[in-house]
Design a protein around this motif. Structure first.
Motif, PDB file in Angstrom:
ATOM      1  N   TRP A  79      -7.439  -3.806   3.945  1.00 29.10           N
ATOM      2  CA  TRP A  79      -5.845  -3.990   2.808  1.00 29.10           C
ATOM      3  C   TRP A  79      -6.318  -2.720   1.817  1.00 29.10           C
ATOM      4  O   TRP A  79      -7.246  -2.947   1.393  1.00 29.10           O
ATOM      5  N   MET A  80      -5.099  -2.606   1.317  1.00 29.19           N
ATOM      6  CA  MET A  80      -5.725  -1.759  -0.094  1.00 29.19           C
ATOM      7  C   MET A  80      -4.717  -1.833  -1.263  1.00 29.19           C
ATOM      8  O   MET A  80      -3.615  -1.934  -0.222  1.00 29.19           O
ATOM      9  N   LEU A  81      -4.168  -2.326  -1.905  1.00 28.64           N
ATOM     10  CA  LEU A  81      -3.485  -2.829  -3.040  1.00 28.64           C
ATOM     11  C   LEU A  81      -2.349  -1.555  -3.293  1.00 28.64           C
ATOM     12  O   LEU A  81      -3.430  -0.924  -3.646  1.00 28.64           O
ATOM     13  N   LEU A  82      -1.379  -1.453  -3.187  1.00 26.47           N
ATOM     14  CA  LEU A  82      -0.825  -0.304  -3.608  1.00 26.47           C
ATOM     15  C   LEU A  82       0.124  -0.446  -5.298  1.00 26.47           C
ATOM     16  O   LEU A  82       0.521   0.280  -5.969  1.00 26.47           O
ATOM     17  N   ASP A  83       0.747  -1.828  -5.401  1.00 25.12           N
ATOM     18  CA  ASP A  83       1.460  -1.708  -6.219  1.00 25.12           C
ATOM     19  C   ASP A  83       1.553  -3.914  -6.868  1.00 25.12           C
ATOM     20  O   ASP A  83       1.136  -4.157  -5.421  1.00 25.12           O
ATOM     21  N   SER A 127       7.564 -10.665   5.342  1.00 26.49           N
ATOM     22  CA  SER A 127       7.752 -10.055   6.413  1.00 26.49           C
ATOM     23  C   SER A 127       7.584  -8.487   6.042  1.00 26.49           C
ATOM     24  O   SER A 127       8.161  -7.574   4.701  1.00 26.49           O
ATOM     25  N   PRO A 128       7.167  -7.110   6.307  1.00 23.86           N
ATOM     26  CA  PRO A 128       6.976  -6.301   6.013  1.00 23.86           C
ATOM     27  C   PRO A 128       7.811  -5.355   6.051  1.00 23.86           C
ATOM     28  O   PRO A 128       8.858  -5.368   6.560  1.00 23.86           O
ATOM     29  N   GLU A 129       7.891  -4.275   5.023  1.00 19.87           N
ATOM     30  CA  GLU A 129       8.797  -2.869   4.182  1.00 19.87           C
ATOM     31  C   GLU A 129       8.095  -2.002   5.475  1.00 19.87           C
ATOM     32  O   GLU A 129       7.761  -1.125   4.455  1.00 19.87           O
ATOM     33  N   GLY A 130       8.474  -1.383   6.160  1.00 20.89           N
ATOM     34  CA  GLY A 130       7.883   0.100   6.619  1.00 20.89           C
ATOM     35  C   GLY A 130       6.030  -0.614   6.702  1.00 20.89           C
ATOM     36  O   GLY A 130       5.963  -1.361   7.909  1.00 20.89           O
ATOM     37  N   ARG A 148       4.556  -0.758   4.329  1.00 17.61           N
ATOM     38  CA  ARG A 148       4.055  -1.748   3.333  1.00 17.61           C
ATOM     39  C   ARG A 148       4.467  -3.478   3.747  1.00 17.61           C
ATOM     40  O   ARG A 148       4.804  -3.571   4.280  1.00 17.61           O
ATOM     41  N   GLN A 149       2.887  -3.799   3.326  1.00 23.92           N
ATOM     42  CA  GLN A 149       3.055  -5.447   3.653  1.00 23.92           C
ATOM     43  C   GLN A 149       2.989  -6.097   2.423  1.00 23.92           C
ATOM     44  O   GLN A 149       1.873  -6.076   1.401  1.00 23.92           O
ATOM     45  N   PRO A 150       4.196  -6.473   2.020  1.00 25.37           N
ATOM     46  CA  PRO A 150       4.263  -7.294   0.986  1.00 25.37           C
ATOM     47  C   PRO A 150       3.554  -8.624   0.922  1.00 25.37           C
ATOM     48  O   PRO A 150       3.658  -9.845   1.819  1.00 25.37           O
ATOM     49  N   ARG A 151       3.181  -9.420  -0.696  1.00 27.32           N
ATOM     50  CA  ARG A 151       2.039 -10.355  -0.229  1.00 27.32           C
ATOM     51  C   ARG A 151       3.159 -11.134  -1.415  1.00 27.32           C
ATOM     52  O   ARG A 151       2.939 -10.983  -2.307  1.00 27.32           O
ATOM     53  N   THR A 179       4.274 -10.455  -6.960  1.00 30.74           N
ATOM     54  CA  THR A 179       3.799 -10.116  -5.894  1.00 30.74           C
ATOM     55  C   THR A 179       3.193  -8.259  -5.541  1.00 30.74           C
ATOM     56  O   THR A 179       3.200  -7.800  -6.556  1.00 30.74           O
ATOM     57  N   THR A 180       2.657  -8.851  -4.174  1.00 26.06           N
ATOM     58  CA  THR A 180       1.923  -6.791  -4.304  1.00 26.06           C
ATOM     59  C   THR A 180       2.612  -6.429  -2.734  1.00 26.06           C
ATOM     60  O   THR A 180       2.913  -7.049  -2.071  1.00 26.06           O
ATOM     61  N   LEU A 181       2.334  -5.225  -3.057  1.00 21.66           N
ATOM     62  CA  LEU A 181       2.465  -4.198  -1.609  1.00 21.66           C
ATOM     63  C   LEU A 181       1.188  -3.900  -1.437  1.00 21.66           C
ATOM     64  O   LEU A 181       0.027  -3.332  -2.425  1.00 21.66           O
ATOM     65  N   TRP A 182       1.066  -4.247   0.256  1.00 29.08           N
ATOM     66  CA  TRP A 182      -0.754  -3.737   0.572  1.00 29.08           C
ATOM     67  C   TRP A 182      -0.161  -2.487   1.686  1.00 29.08           C
ATOM     68  O   TRP A 182       0.640  -2.993   2.803  1.00 29.08           O
ATOM     69  N   VAL A 183      -1.172  -1.960   1.904  1.00 29.47           N
ATOM     70  CA  VAL A 183      -0.960  -1.557   2.995  1.00 29.47           C
ATOM     71  C   VAL A 183      -2.203  -1.430   4.105  1.00 29.47           C
ATOM     72  O   VAL A 183      -3.511  -1.279   3.558  1.00 29.47           O
ATOM     73  N   LEU A 184      -2.860  -1.425   5.478  1.00 26.68           N
ATOM     74  CA  LEU A 184      -3.795  -1.420   6.391  1.00 26.68           C
ATOM     75  C   LEU A 184      -4.352   0.244   6.507  1.00 26.68           C
ATOM     76  O   LEU A 184      -4.016   0.992   6.966  1.00 26.68           O
TER      77      LEU A 184
END
Length: 127
Positions: free
Chosen positions: A53-57, A80-83, A85-88, A103-108
């Motif tokens: 996972w890489m942190l985007l936001d 729930s995923p957003e396209g 992006r995976q919120p956590r 709240t963070t947004l990640w991509v795999l």
């Protein structure tokens, strides 16, 4: 298995800043640390055990100060995923009160190609 991952920790001197409370930057470190721990605990039951996972936001809200010797409960869970992006969410509790909310947004990232991997919208159901 629950989507919620939780741990407790006691605030030590290394976490304290010049204002005698937990340094705000420390929370950012803990947010990333608990996300990694959660992934390490569940990745073996997903279709993506080698991916990263890489942190985007990152958005963080500091609500109350925490001091030396306090015990924190850190709770994280994916939303729930957003396209792609995976919120956590990561929540920090002290004395049963929410003290920091993140709240963070990640991509795999595919471990082999180093490219973003699109997840199925229901991928969390496997957890």
């Amino acid at each position: 298995m629950s989507l919620i991952f939780e741990k407790q920790m006691t605030v030590t001197e290394q976490h304290i800043d010049a204002n005698n409370h937990v340094n705000n930057v420390q929370y950012v470190h803990w947010v990333e640390e608990i996300a990694v721990e959660h992934w390490d605990a569940v990745k073996h039951i997903t279709d993506y055990p080698k991916d990263i996972w890489m942190l985007l936001d990152h958005h963080i809200q500091y609500k109350k100060q925490v001091f030396l010797g306090d015990t924190l409960t850190i709770r994280t869970y994916p939303k729930s995923p957003e396209g792609i992006r995976q919120p956590r969410k990561v929540e920090f509790y002290c004395h049963d009160q929410l003290v920091v909310d993140s709240t963070t947004l990640w991509v795999l990232i595919d471990a082999e190609t180093q490219k973003i991997k699109r997840l199925e919208s229901d991928w969390l159901d496997t957890l």
